[in-house]
Design a protein around this motif. Structure first.
Motif, PDB file in Angstrom:
ATOM      1  N   LEU A  35     -29.622 -21.832  10.007  1.00  8.63           N
ATOM      2  CA  LEU A  35     -29.939 -22.868   9.019  1.00  8.63           C
ATOM      3  C   LEU A  35     -29.807 -24.256   9.639  1.00  8.63           C
ATOM      4  O   LEU A  35     -30.666 -25.123   9.427  1.00  8.63           O
ATOM      5  CB  LEU A  35     -29.014 -22.734   7.809  1.00  8.63           C
ATOM      6  CG  LEU A  35     -29.106 -23.818   6.744  1.00  8.63           C
ATOM      7  CD1 LEU A  35     -30.499 -23.880   6.132  1.00  8.63           C
ATOM      8  CD2 LEU A  35     -28.042 -23.593   5.655  1.00  8.63           C
ATOM      9  N   TYR A  36     -28.752 -24.466  10.400  1.00  9.22           N
ATOM     10  CA  TYR A  36     -28.565 -25.751  11.073  1.00  9.22           C
ATOM     11  C   TYR A  36     -29.725 -26.028  12.030  1.00  9.22           C
ATOM     12  O   TYR A  36     -30.204 -27.167  12.126  1.00  9.22           O
ATOM     13  CB  TYR A  36     -27.238 -25.750  11.832  1.00  9.22           C
ATOM     14  CG  TYR A  36     -26.955 -27.039  12.570  1.00  9.22           C
ATOM     15  CD1 TYR A  36     -26.487 -28.166  11.891  1.00  9.22           C
ATOM     16  CD2 TYR A  36     -27.164 -27.134  13.946  1.00  9.22           C
ATOM     17  CE1 TYR A  36     -26.234 -29.360  12.564  1.00  9.22           C
ATOM     18  CE2 TYR A  36     -26.912 -28.314  14.618  1.00  9.22           C
ATOM     19  CZ  TYR A  36     -26.451 -29.426  13.935  1.00  9.22           C
ATOM     20  OH  TYR A  36     -26.209 -30.608  14.607  1.00  9.22           O
ATOM     21  N   SER A  82     -34.619 -25.448   3.553  1.00 11.37           N
ATOM     22  CA  SER A  82     -34.558 -24.868   4.891  1.00 11.37           C
ATOM     23  C   SER A  82     -33.813 -23.543   4.794  1.00 11.37           C
ATOM     24  O   SER A  82     -32.905 -23.391   3.962  1.00 11.37           O
ATOM     25  CB  SER A  82     -33.836 -25.798   5.858  1.00 11.37           C
ATOM     26  OG  SER A  82     -34.506 -27.039   5.954  1.00 11.37           O
ATOM     27  N   VAL A  83     -34.217 -22.595   5.637  1.00 12.73           N
ATOM     28  CA  VAL A  83     -33.645 -21.249   5.553  1.00 12.73           C
ATOM     29  C   VAL A  83     -33.238 -20.769   6.940  1.00 12.73           C
ATOM     30  O   VAL A  83     -34.019 -20.877   7.894  1.00 12.73           O
ATOM     31  CB  VAL A  83     -34.647 -20.243   4.937  1.00 12.73           C
ATOM     32  CG1 VAL A  83     -33.945 -18.912   4.656  1.00 12.73           C
ATOM     33  CG2 VAL A  83     -35.284 -20.791   3.673  1.00 12.73           C
ATOM     34  N   GLY A  84     -32.024 -20.226   7.037  1.00 13.93           N
ATOM     35  CA  GLY A  84     -31.569 -19.560   8.249  1.00 13.93           C
ATOM     36  C   GLY A  84     -31.431 -18.076   7.996  1.00 13.93           C
ATOM     37  O   GLY A  84     -30.934 -17.670   6.940  1.00 13.93           O
ATOM     38  N   VAL A  85     -31.889 -17.241   8.927  1.00 12.93           N
ATOM     39  CA  VAL A  85     -31.951 -15.795   8.731  1.00 12.93           C
ATOM     40  C   VAL A  85     -31.164 -15.076   9.827  1.00 12.93           C
ATOM     41  O   VAL A  85     -31.308 -15.400  11.010  1.00 12.93           O
ATOM     42  CB  VAL A  85     -33.404 -15.294   8.738  1.00 12.93           C
ATOM     43  CG1 VAL A  85     -33.462 -13.783   8.494  1.00 12.93           C
ATOM     44  CG2 VAL A  85     -34.241 -16.034   7.704  1.00 12.93           C
ATOM     45  N   LEU A 101     -29.866 -20.516   2.495  1.00 15.60           N
ATOM     46  CA  LEU A 101     -30.935 -21.423   2.058  1.00 15.60           C
ATOM     47  C   LEU A 101     -30.297 -22.693   1.530  1.00 15.60           C
ATOM     48  O   LEU A 101     -29.371 -22.631   0.708  1.00 15.60           O
ATOM     49  CB  LEU A 101     -31.783 -20.728   0.995  1.00 15.60           C
ATOM     50  CG  LEU A 101     -32.976 -21.473   0.413  1.00 15.60           C
ATOM     51  CD1 LEU A 101     -34.075 -20.475   0.033  1.00 15.60           C
ATOM     52  CD2 LEU A 101     -32.573 -22.268  -0.834  1.00 15.60           C
ATOM     53  N   ASP A 102     -30.799 -23.835   1.980  1.00 13.31           N
ATOM     54  CA  ASP A 102     -30.194 -25.116   1.617  1.00 13.31           C
ATOM     55  C   ASP A 102     -31.279 -26.099   1.183  1.00 13.31           C
ATOM     56  O   ASP A 102     -32.358 -26.170   1.787  1.00 13.31           O
ATOM     57  CB  ASP A 102     -29.439 -25.685   2.837  1.00 13.31           C
ATOM     58  CG  ASP A 102     -28.606 -26.913   2.473  1.00 13.31           C
ATOM     59  OD1 ASP A 102     -27.442 -26.723   2.091  1.00 13.31           O
ATOM     60  OD2 ASP A 102     -29.127 -28.030   2.576  1.00 13.31           O
ATOM     61  N   ILE A 103     -30.997 -26.862   0.108  1.00 15.50           N
ATOM     62  CA  ILE A 103     -31.952 -27.863  -0.374  1.00 15.50           C
ATOM     63  C   ILE A 103     -31.922 -29.074   0.561  1.00 15.50           C
ATOM     64  O   ILE A 103     -30.855 -29.623   0.849  1.00 15.50           O
ATOM     65  CB  ILE A 103     -31.611 -28.302  -1.808  1.00 15.50           C
ATOM     66  CG1 ILE A 103     -31.636 -27.092  -2.754  1.00 15.50           C
ATOM     67  CG2 ILE A 103     -32.571 -29.378  -2.294  1.00 15.50           C
ATOM     68  CD1 ILE A 103     -31.170 -27.419  -4.164  1.00 15.50           C
TER      69      ILE A 103
END
Length: 467
Positions: free
Chosen positions: A445-446, A418-421, A330-332
């Motif tokens: 996420l990218y 944003s979230v990458g799973v 998870l990234d701001i």
């Protein structure tokens, strides 16, 4: 999440009946008739709880139970002895062998399910503590040295000051400890400055008003910070399995009818005291050993140094439990612009508040860590691809729904993430899976960032496993 249960019983009809009941309650179930079969199942599909018939005429099941409880790998598996003769001698033999509970025939189904739920809750909390302790050892931290412990504190809760000398004498003699009688209204007063007893024994056979007040007492003791870790043993009226089941579901550690022999009640009380003190020691070890070196000083979350070995443990646990593991990155969004426009103190405030929101909206067994400037890692054991996607989107919306306070000099700030799973079933969890899943979550996420930010993207591998 459903637990995994192993049924060990020589009689096929007993296994079938129990298996049907467990499957109907949404548990994952294995069943076998011998110790050799049971050991093979435990080595490949480690159960969370074992229902074992100790009255086998061929095998010494008591010795098997003692072995389970004496070995580190299986000591945390909860054990319920079934099919035991309803005599004081047989019940004590089962408890002495290491069984966490004894349910003679005929079993009450409501009480059986409540016992299972209660033991699985304890097992889950213990597993989390033990895993964190094992992670700290892998990082080179020694276990805190054992220190002198004063005698355990035990309190008998009664509704009033009426004579409870019989029960007090029984507890004092059986435990060889001082036991203090406390009126139930007194224990709920604000006395957080005094250490709570190691064990509350609640006399549920006397009039506490109505049953709802007594149920509320158990729930209240379990929910308060001062008494949350204390053991709760409720003595119930005889022939009241439904009442005992309700106490267990509300958080009591044990509920026993008053007709039980003194030796069994005190044996159960001693077991709860030992468990509470062991949990206390583990919590202290984890807190003191890891706090300084393995946590991010700004947010209080775990850092990268803690994450790597802990993910390895989660992978191994998921392989043994036969359940999937999910990892999120998870990234701001546009975090650099926050620092540039409002200053680094504002950026730090956003990081702290975001950490709080994540921590408050995840399970106790989930891992949340800060692994970069504005990047967070979340690991969720026992989580399918669909559940992970739903959880990630829920966290994204929690961040969105309320602005962040960045100080009096600036208005509250809207922040998105944003979230990458990445998700893998247990069959695909190899030794290198943790690093691979982190890379997959980073790639996802990218993709979420490239697609416009403020959204969730799931890795292709996770998408295939959900199909």
């Amino acid at each position: 999440m459903p637990g995994r249960i192993l049924i060990v019983d020589t009689v096929a009809t007993n296994r079938i009946v129990l298996k049907v009941k467990m499957i109907a309650a949404q548990f994952q179930v294995d069943a076998c008739g011998s110790r050799i079969e049971a050991e093979a199942i435990i080595s490949t599909n480690r159960p969370d709880l074992i229902l074992i018939n100790l009255s086998d005429p061929v095998e010494d099941r008591h010795a098997f139970c003692k072995t389970l409880k004496s070995e580190r790998e299986t000591a945390n598996i909860a054990v319920i002895a079934v099919g035991v003769a309803d005599t004081a001698r047989a019940r004590l033999a089962a408890l002495d062998a290491g069984a966490d509970d004894v349910l003679p025939n005929p079993m009450n189904d409501v009480l059986l399910m409540a016992r299972i739920r209660s033991l699985l809750r304890v097992s889950s909390a213990w597993e989390d503590l033990l895993m964190r302790d094992t992670t700290s050892r892998a990082l080179g931290f020694e276990e805190a040295p054992a220190q002198f412990q004063p005698p355990a504190k035990v309190a008998l809760l009664t509704p009033d000051d009426t004579d409870a000398s019989g029960l007090l004498d029984m507890l004092r003699y059986g435990l060889a400890l001082p036991v203090k009688q406390i009126r139930t209204p007194e224990v709920l007063k604000n006395n957080s400055t005094r250490p709570a007893p190691d064990l509350f024994v609640i006399d549920g056979t006397r009039q506490h008003g109505d049953d709802r007040q007594l149920f509320g007492l158990v729930s209240d003791l379990r929910s308060r910070a001062a008494t949350r870790q204390s053991g709760l043993l409720v003595i119930t009226p005889d022939a009241s399995p439904d009442i005992a089941a309700m106490f267990l579901d509300l958080g009591a550690d044990d509920a026993v009818p008053e007709c039980l022999a003194t030796a069994e009640i005190t044996l159960r009380a001693k077991a709860l005291i030992r468990r509470k003190r062991t949990h206390d020691h583990l919590r202290t070890t984890v807190r003191n050993g890891l706090q300084a070196a393995l946590t991010d000083p700004l947010t209080g979350l775990y850092n990268r140094r803690y994450v790597d070995p802990h993910l390895g443990r989660l992978v191994e646990q998921s392989r043994l439990s036969g359940q999937a593991l999910a990892i999120m990155m998870l990234d701001i969004d546009h975090f650099k612009s926050i620092n540039d426009r409002f200053g680094h103190p504002a950026g730090d405030s956003v990081l702290v508040q975001l950490a709080d929101r994540l921590r408050e909206n995840l399970r106790a067994i989930d891992l949340v860590a800060r692994v970069g400037g504005e990047e967070f890692l979340i690991a969720m054991p026992r989580t399918s691809a669909a559940q992970a996607h739903a959880a990630a989107d829920r966290l994204r919306r929690i961040v969105n729904r309320a602005p962040f306070d960045v100080g009096k000099a600036h208005p509250p700030l809207n922040v998105t993430v944003s979230v990458g799973v990445a998700v893998r079933p247990h069959s695909e969890l190899t030794e290198k899976a943790a690093k691979q899943m982190c890379d997959e979550a980073d790639t996802a996420l990218y993709a979420a960032k490239s697609a416009g930010r403020d959204q969730v993207a799931i890795s292709r591998a996770a998408s295939r496993s959900a199909a």
